[in-house]
Scaffold this motif. Structure first.
Motif, PDB file in Angstrom:
ATOM      1  N   ILE A  35      -3.908  21.738 -11.275  1.00 20.15           N
ATOM      2  CA  ILE A  35      -3.765  22.463 -10.005  1.00 20.15           C
ATOM      3  C   ILE A  35      -4.901  22.082  -9.063  1.00 20.15           C
ATOM      4  O   ILE A  35      -4.673  21.744  -7.896  1.00 20.15           O
ATOM      5  CB  ILE A  35      -3.742  23.991 -10.238  1.00 20.15           C
ATOM      6  CG1 ILE A  35      -2.455  24.409 -10.937  1.00 20.15           C
ATOM      7  CG2 ILE A  35      -3.921  24.746  -8.916  1.00 20.15           C
ATOM      8  CD1 ILE A  35      -2.442  25.853 -11.417  1.00 20.15           C
ATOM      9  N   LEU A  36      -6.118  22.121  -9.553  1.00 19.81           N
ATOM     10  CA  LEU A  36      -7.276  21.798  -8.719  1.00 19.81           C
ATOM     11  C   LEU A  36      -7.222  20.359  -8.226  1.00 19.81           C
ATOM     12  O   LEU A  36      -7.553  20.073  -7.067  1.00 19.81           O
ATOM     13  CB  LEU A  36      -8.570  22.062  -9.490  1.00 19.81           C
ATOM     14  CG  LEU A  36      -8.820  23.533  -9.843  1.00 19.81           C
ATOM     15  CD1 LEU A  36     -10.035  23.653 -10.762  1.00 19.81           C
ATOM     16  CD2 LEU A  36      -8.989  24.375  -8.605  1.00 19.81           C
ATOM     17  N   GLN A  37      -6.782  19.451  -9.077  1.00 18.43           N
ATOM     18  CA  GLN A  37      -6.699  18.048  -8.677  1.00 18.43           C
ATOM     19  C   GLN A  37      -5.682  17.851  -7.558  1.00 18.43           C
ATOM     20  O   GLN A  37      -5.940  17.157  -6.580  1.00 18.43           O
ATOM     21  CB  GLN A  37      -6.339  17.170  -9.883  1.00 18.43           C
ATOM     22  CG  GLN A  37      -6.532  15.699  -9.622  1.00 18.43           C
ATOM     23  CD  GLN A  37      -7.995  15.360  -9.435  1.00 18.43           C
ATOM     24  OE1 GLN A  37      -8.817  15.653 -10.270  1.00 18.43           O
ATOM     25  NE2 GLN A  37      -8.326  14.739  -8.316  1.00 18.43           N
ATOM     26  N   ILE A  38      -4.522  18.490  -7.701  1.00 18.67           N
ATOM     27  CA  ILE A  38      -3.496  18.374  -6.654  1.00 18.67           C
ATOM     28  C   ILE A  38      -4.008  18.978  -5.346  1.00 18.67           C
ATOM     29  O   ILE A  38      -3.831  18.402  -4.277  1.00 18.67           O
ATOM     30  CB  ILE A  38      -2.183  19.047  -7.108  1.00 18.67           C
ATOM     31  CG1 ILE A  38      -1.548  18.251  -8.251  1.00 18.67           C
ATOM     32  CG2 ILE A  38      -1.209  19.179  -5.932  1.00 18.67           C
ATOM     33  CD1 ILE A  38      -0.397  18.962  -8.940  1.00 18.67           C
ATOM     34  N   LEU A  39      -4.658  20.129  -5.425  1.00 20.54           N
ATOM     35  CA  LEU A  39      -5.180  20.763  -4.207  1.00 20.54           C
ATOM     36  C   LEU A  39      -6.235  19.896  -3.532  1.00 20.54           C
ATOM     37  O   LEU A  39      -6.302  19.833  -2.304  1.00 20.54           O
ATOM     38  CB  LEU A  39      -5.757  22.138  -4.517  1.00 20.54           C
ATOM     39  CG  LEU A  39      -4.747  23.213  -4.914  1.00 20.54           C
ATOM     40  CD1 LEU A  39      -5.467  24.517  -5.235  1.00 20.54           C
ATOM     41  CD2 LEU A  39      -3.716  23.434  -3.818  1.00 20.54           C
ATOM     42  N   GLN A  40      -7.056  19.213  -4.308  1.00 19.31           N
ATOM     43  CA  GLN A  40      -8.085  18.355  -3.732  1.00 19.31           C
ATOM     44  C   GLN A  40      -7.506  17.066  -3.176  1.00 19.31           C
ATOM     45  O   GLN A  40      -7.933  16.585  -2.135  1.00 19.31           O
ATOM     46  CB  GLN A  40      -9.146  18.006  -4.776  1.00 19.31           C
ATOM     47  CG  GLN A  40     -10.093  19.129  -5.065  1.00 19.31           C
ATOM     48  CD  GLN A  40     -11.222  18.675  -5.965  1.00 19.31           C
ATOM     49  OE1 GLN A  40     -11.012  17.986  -6.957  1.00 19.31           O
ATOM     50  NE2 GLN A  40     -12.419  19.071  -5.620  1.00 19.31           N
ATOM     51  N   ASP A  41      -6.537  16.496  -3.867  1.00 18.79           N
ATOM     52  CA  ASP A  41      -6.022  15.179  -3.492  1.00 18.79           C
ATOM     53  C   ASP A  41      -4.920  15.220  -2.445  1.00 18.79           C
ATOM     54  O   ASP A  41      -4.849  14.352  -1.589  1.00 18.79           O
ATOM     55  CB  ASP A  41      -5.486  14.439  -4.724  1.00 18.79           C
ATOM     56  CG  ASP A  41      -6.579  14.058  -5.695  1.00 18.79           C
ATOM     57  OD1 ASP A  41      -7.762  14.094  -5.316  1.00 18.79           O
ATOM     58  OD2 ASP A  41      -6.234  13.739  -6.842  1.00 18.79           O
ATOM     59  N   ASN A  42      -4.037  16.207  -2.555  1.00 19.90           N
ATOM     60  CA  ASN A  42      -2.838  16.155  -1.724  1.00 19.90           C
ATOM     61  C   ASN A  42      -2.219  17.540  -1.587  1.00 19.90           C
ATOM     62  O   ASN A  42      -1.127  17.788  -2.090  1.00 19.90           O
ATOM     63  CB  ASN A  42      -1.832  15.169  -2.342  1.00 19.90           C
ATOM     64  CG  ASN A  42      -0.717  14.818  -1.396  1.00 19.90           C
ATOM     65  OD1 ASN A  42      -0.834  15.010  -0.193  1.00 19.90           O
ATOM     66  ND2 ASN A  42       0.365  14.314  -1.946  1.00 19.90           N
ATOM     67  N   PHE A  43      -2.916  18.442  -0.887  1.00 19.32           N
ATOM     68  CA  PHE A  43      -2.375  19.784  -0.688  1.00 19.32           C
ATOM     69  C   PHE A  43      -1.026  19.656   0.017  1.00 19.32           C
ATOM     70  O   PHE A  43      -0.921  19.029   1.064  1.00 19.32           O
ATOM     71  CB  PHE A  43      -3.329  20.634   0.150  1.00 19.32           C
ATOM     72  CG  PHE A  43      -2.916  22.076   0.235  1.00 19.32           C
ATOM     73  CD1 PHE A  43      -3.331  22.972  -0.726  1.00 19.32           C
ATOM     74  CD2 PHE A  43      -2.111  22.522   1.265  1.00 19.32           C
ATOM     75  CE1 PHE A  43      -2.951  24.306  -0.661  1.00 19.32           C
ATOM     76  CE2 PHE A  43      -1.718  23.842   1.341  1.00 19.32           C
ATOM     77  CZ  PHE A  43      -2.139  24.744   0.378  1.00 19.32           C
ATOM     78  N   PRO A  44       0.016  20.262  -0.550  1.00 23.08           N
ATOM     79  CA  PRO A  44       1.348  20.097   0.042  1.00 23.08           C
ATOM     80  C   PRO A  44       1.473  20.840   1.381  1.00 23.08           C
ATOM     81  O   PRO A  44       1.247  22.041   1.453  1.00 23.08           O
ATOM     82  CB  PRO A  44       2.287  20.690  -1.015  1.00 23.08           C
ATOM     83  CG  PRO A  44       1.437  21.516  -1.910  1.00 23.08           C
ATOM     84  CD  PRO A  44       0.032  21.023  -1.789  1.00 23.08           C
ATOM     85  N   LEU A  45       1.815  20.110   2.421  1.00 19.11           N
ATOM     86  CA  LEU A  45       1.990  20.701   3.745  1.00 19.11           C
ATOM     87  C   LEU A  45       3.465  21.051   3.935  1.00 19.11           C
ATOM     88  O   LEU A  45       4.204  20.385   4.654  1.00 19.11           O
ATOM     89  CB  LEU A  45       1.500  19.743   4.824  1.00 19.11           C
ATOM     90  CG  LEU A  45       0.007  19.432   4.773  1.00 19.11           C
ATOM     91  CD1 LEU A  45      -0.363  18.398   5.827  1.00 19.11           C
ATOM     92  CD2 LEU A  45      -0.821  20.691   4.948  1.00 19.11           C
ATOM     93  N   VAL A  46       3.872  22.105   3.249  1.00 18.66           N
ATOM     94  CA  VAL A  46       5.239  22.613   3.300  1.00 18.66           C
ATOM     95  C   VAL A  46       5.177  24.117   3.507  1.00 18.66           C
ATOM     96  O   VAL A  46       4.099  24.728   3.417  1.00 18.66           O
ATOM     97  CB  VAL A  46       6.003  22.268   1.993  1.00 18.66           C
ATOM     98  CG1 VAL A  46       6.164  20.761   1.835  1.00 18.66           C
ATOM     99  CG2 VAL A  46       5.317  22.860   0.779  1.00 18.66           C
ATOM    100  N   GLU A  47       6.341  24.733   3.776  1.00 19.01           N
ATOM    101  CA  GLU A  47       6.362  26.178   4.043  1.00 19.01           C
ATOM    102  C   GLU A  47       5.817  27.002   2.885  1.00 19.01           C
ATOM    103  O   GLU A  47       5.167  28.012   3.103  1.00 19.01           O
ATOM    104  CB  GLU A  47       7.783  26.636   4.377  1.00 19.01           C
ATOM    105  CG  GLU A  47       8.174  26.368   5.801  1.00 19.01           C
ATOM    106  CD  GLU A  47       9.494  27.022   6.163  1.00 19.01           C
ATOM    107  OE1 GLU A  47       9.740  28.171   5.751  1.00 19.01           O
ATOM    108  OE2 GLU A  47      10.273  26.360   6.854  1.00 19.01           O
ATOM    109  N   GLN A  48       6.103  26.614   1.674  1.00 20.87           N
ATOM    110  CA  GLN A  48       5.638  27.347   0.498  1.00 20.87           C
ATOM    111  C   GLN A  48       4.860  26.387  -0.410  1.00 20.87           C
ATOM    112  O   GLN A  48       5.369  25.919  -1.422  1.00 20.87           O
ATOM    113  CB  GLN A  48       6.813  27.984  -0.249  1.00 20.87           C
ATOM    114  CG  GLN A  48       7.502  29.071   0.569  1.00 20.87           C
ATOM    115  CD  GLN A  48       8.633  29.699  -0.189  1.00 20.87           C
ATOM    116  OE1 GLN A  48       9.688  29.093  -0.338  1.00 20.87           O
ATOM    117  NE2 GLN A  48       8.396  30.915  -0.669  1.00 20.87           N
TER     118      GLN A  48
END
Length: 140
Positions: A35-48
């Motif tokens: 979770i932390l890796q995804i948030l650091q690398d590529n936070f999803p810019l979507v509605e949810q």
């Protein structure tokens, strides 16, 4: 002050048995780290975004939010926010400021600093200069 080098050959380590071999329980698990890796690398810019993140990890949105809440409560994460290239928004000067603040005034001073959007990385140190923060501006 120079600290003398220890001669470990004279130390009886068996007396420390369990202390030396005990493994501390990690505060995170593999899923937390993903979770932390995804948030650091590529936070999803979507509605949810947390639902999107959950789908990538075979979780549900509630589980992701609960994990992020726990990581925040444990002090592992301090905030989730953007990393901004300040030069691309017209800010080209950054400075680190250290202030001598009496312990009983730290919260008040931090609140004042936090009112300025140009201030970031506001944190407390345990020394004479107890409050540190950065300021970004067009020029100094």
């Amino acid at each position: 002050m120079i600290t003398p080098k220890l001669n470990w050959s004279n130390v009886n380590l068996t007396a420390f048995g369990e202390i030396l071999t005990a493994q501390p329980r990690p505060l995170t698990d593999e899923t937390d780290r993903k979770i932390l890796q995804i948030l650091q690398d590529n936070f999803p810019l979507v509605e949810q975004p947390y639902e999107h993140l959950a789908q990538q990890l075979n979780l549900n949105e509630t589980q992701v939010i609960e994990r992020l809440t726990r990581l925040s409560q444990q002090g592992i994460t301090r905030k989730i926010g953007a990393v901004i290239d300040i030069t691309k928004i017209g800010l080209n000067a950054t400075t680190l400021i250290a202030a001598k603040v009496p312990p009983e005034r730290i919260d008040v001073v931090a609140d004042v600093i936090n009112q300025y959007p140009q201030a970031s990385h506001n944190y407390q140190r345990e020394n004479e200069y107890s409050v540190w923060f950065t300021l970004k501006a067009n020029n100094l």
